[in-house]
Design a protein around this motif. Sequence first.
Motif, PDB file in Angstrom:
ATOM      1  N   PRO A   1      42.992  34.249  33.958  1.00 33.71           N
ATOM      2  CA  PRO A   1      41.647  33.985  33.216  1.00 33.71           C
ATOM      3  C   PRO A   1      41.075  35.428  33.069  1.00 33.71           C
ATOM      4  O   PRO A   1      40.348  35.639  31.940  1.00 33.71           O
ATOM      5  N   ASP A   2      41.203  36.397  33.810  1.00 31.03           N
ATOM      6  CA  ASP A   2      40.892  37.730  33.817  1.00 31.03           C
ATOM      7  C   ASP A   2      41.529  38.477  32.885  1.00 31.03           C
ATOM      8  O   ASP A   2      42.627  38.483  32.627  1.00 31.03           O
ATOM      9  N   ARG A   3      40.788  39.127  31.940  1.00 32.99           N
ATOM     10  CA  ARG A   3      41.286  39.830  30.733  1.00 32.99           C
ATOM     11  C   ARG A   3      42.377  40.848  31.190  1.00 32.99           C
ATOM     12  O   ARG A   3      43.433  40.882  30.589  1.00 32.99           O
ATOM     13  N   ARG A   4      42.014  41.601  32.045  1.00 35.70           N
ATOM     14  CA  ARG A   4      42.808  42.802  32.600  1.00 35.70           C
ATOM     15  C   ARG A   4      44.109  42.164  33.112  1.00 35.70           C
ATOM     16  O   ARG A   4      45.220  42.667  33.128  1.00 35.70           O
ATOM     17  N   ALA A   5      43.850  41.189  33.902  1.00 36.31           N
ATOM     18  CA  ALA A   5      45.236  40.563  34.572  1.00 36.31           C
ATOM     19  C   ALA A   5      45.836  39.723  33.776  1.00 36.31           C
ATOM     20  O   ALA A   5      47.367  39.887  33.792  1.00 36.31           O
ATOM     21  N   ALA A   6      45.268  39.308  32.573  1.00 39.25           N
ATOM     22  CA  ALA A   6      46.092  38.427  31.664  1.00 39.25           C
ATOM     23  C   ALA A   6      47.045  39.449  30.927  1.00 39.25           C
ATOM     24  O   ALA A   6      48.332  39.447  30.496  1.00 39.25           O
ATOM     25  N   LEU A   7      46.419  40.825  30.548  1.00 39.77           N
ATOM     26  CA  LEU A   7      47.275  41.576  29.968  1.00 39.77           C
ATOM     27  C   LEU A   7      48.331  42.363  30.631  1.00 39.77           C
ATOM     28  O   LEU A   7      49.469  42.522  30.323  1.00 39.77           O
ATOM     29  N   ALA A   8      48.120  42.436  32.061  1.00 42.37           N
ATOM     30  CA  ALA A   8      49.093  43.048  33.096  1.00 42.37           C
ATOM     31  C   ALA A   8      50.302  42.104  32.937  1.00 42.37           C
ATOM     32  O   ALA A   8      51.179  42.391  33.050  1.00 42.37           O
ATOM     33  N   ALA A   9      49.871  40.678  33.096  1.00 42.87           N
ATOM     34  CA  ALA A   9      50.827  39.736  33.216  1.00 42.87           C
ATOM     35  C   ALA A   9      51.662  39.729  31.952  1.00 42.87           C
ATOM     36  O   ALA A   9      53.046  39.590  31.983  1.00 42.87           O
ATOM     37  N   LEU A  10      50.991  39.627  30.886  1.00 41.13           N
ATOM     38  CA  LEU A  10      51.836  39.712  29.713  1.00 41.13           C
ATOM     39  C   LEU A  10      52.681  40.862  29.756  1.00 41.13           C
ATOM     40  O   LEU A  10      53.895  40.508  28.988  1.00 41.13           O
ATOM     41  N   ALA A  11      52.230  41.899  29.967  1.00 35.31           N
ATOM     42  CA  ALA A  11      53.050  43.153  29.936  1.00 35.31           C
ATOM     43  C   ALA A  11      54.381  43.007  30.810  1.00 35.31           C
ATOM     44  O   ALA A  11      55.405  43.377  30.378  1.00 35.31           O
ATOM     45  N   GLY A  12      54.122  42.314  31.973  1.00 37.28           N
ATOM     46  CA  GLY A  12      55.373  42.386  32.835  1.00 37.28           C
ATOM     47  C   GLY A  12      56.123  41.207  32.419  1.00 37.28           C
ATOM     48  O   GLY A  12      57.392  41.257  32.497  1.00 37.28           O
ATOM     49  N   ALA A  13      55.758  40.193  31.750  1.00 40.73           N
ATOM     50  CA  ALA A  13      56.551  39.078  31.181  1.00 40.73           C
ATOM     51  C   ALA A  13      57.311  39.649  30.025  1.00 40.73           C
ATOM     52  O   ALA A  13      58.452  39.271  29.925  1.00 40.73           O
TER      53      ALA A  13
ATOM     54  N   VAL B   1      53.431  51.126  33.988  1.00 35.61           N
ATOM     55  CA  VAL B   1      52.835  50.002  33.368  1.00 35.61           C
ATOM     56  C   VAL B   1      51.425  50.025  33.602  1.00 35.61           C
ATOM     57  O   VAL B   1      50.514  49.705  32.705  1.00 35.61           O
ATOM     58  N   ASP B   2      51.047  50.478  34.972  1.00 29.99           N
ATOM     59  CA  ASP B   2      49.556  50.489  35.221  1.00 29.99           C
ATOM     60  C   ASP B   2      48.625  51.263  34.362  1.00 29.99           C
ATOM     61  O   ASP B   2      47.631  50.962  34.016  1.00 29.99           O
ATOM     62  N   LEU B   3      49.332  52.522  34.068  1.00 24.56           N
ATOM     63  CA  LEU B   3      48.695  53.608  33.022  1.00 24.56           C
ATOM     64  C   LEU B   3      48.420  52.941  31.743  1.00 24.56           C
ATOM     65  O   LEU B   3      47.258  53.075  31.290  1.00 24.56           O
ATOM     66  N   LEU B   4      49.354  52.200  31.301  1.00 23.59           N
ATOM     67  CA  LEU B   4      49.250  51.487  30.057  1.00 23.59           C
ATOM     68  C   LEU B   4      48.163  50.672  29.913  1.00 23.59           C
ATOM     69  O   LEU B   4      47.605  50.484  29.041  1.00 23.59           O
ATOM     70  N   ILE B   5      48.239  49.728  30.818  1.00 23.14           N
ATOM     71  CA  ILE B   5      47.118  48.638  31.076  1.00 23.14           C
ATOM     72  C   ILE B   5      45.863  49.563  31.021  1.00 23.14           C
ATOM     73  O   ILE B   5      45.025  48.840  30.318  1.00 23.14           O
ATOM     74  N   GLY B   6      45.670  50.426  31.645  1.00 23.25           N
ATOM     75  CA  GLY B   6      44.192  51.062  31.977  1.00 23.25           C
ATOM     76  C   GLY B   6      44.224  51.845  30.934  1.00 23.25           C
ATOM     77  O   GLY B   6      42.859  51.572  30.325  1.00 23.25           O
ATOM     78  N   LEU B   7      44.943  52.307  30.170  1.00 27.12           N
ATOM     79  CA  LEU B   7      44.627  53.025  28.702  1.00 27.12           C
ATOM     80  C   LEU B   7      44.155  51.803  27.578  1.00 27.12           C
ATOM     81  O   LEU B   7      43.378  52.031  27.050  1.00 27.12           O
TER      82      LEU B   7
END
Length: 194
Positions: free
Chosen positions: A84-96, A183-189
């Motif tokens: 449900p958290d937007r940043r966590a959703a983005l990170a999960a999507l990237a990982g998937a 990946v973490d840097l991309l999520i942050g950016l």
Amino acid sequence: MPAQQRRERERAERHRLIITAARELAEAEGWGAVTTRRLSERVEYSQPVLYSHFKGKDAIVAAVAVEGFEELAATLRRARTDNPDRRAALAALAGAYLEFARTRPAVYAAMFVRETDIEFGTAATPAPLKAAFGEFFAAVEPLAAARGADPETLTELFWSALHGLATLTEGSRLRPHAHQARVDLLIGLTADGT
């Protein structure tokens, strides 16, 4: 069952069998190994039967790609909606997405690397492609609004960066130990510009 329905069902089963055989062969030996001759041997139908379903190898690759987009959209949807958290959703999507590319390299190549006649970003774009992009958009759009960025452009940029990471990783062009840092840097950016 009427004869017409039976024939249609059998045709659909042959179509599915050809696509499955092409995927399996490509994953095992690469797309260079996928020929109509090898596929006809593998599915135990003549080459003319294969050509009654597909114009040739390029059409088979395109069918594998569309099927891959269906799977990718479902994978991305689960990753996004489970967080449900937007940043966590983005990170999960990237990982998937990166895991999908890593575990299905031939399907991923059919979707994004091999030349096909599939149209992207037009009215003729197949629904599974639109669905996959829609999952990216659903994860990025809320973050774009907070940054004052055009949501579609930021979504395309995020997807492009992930594709670059997937492709360069598959080709052993990046330092393996720095994968998560990239990946973490991309999520942050993407999420907050940092």
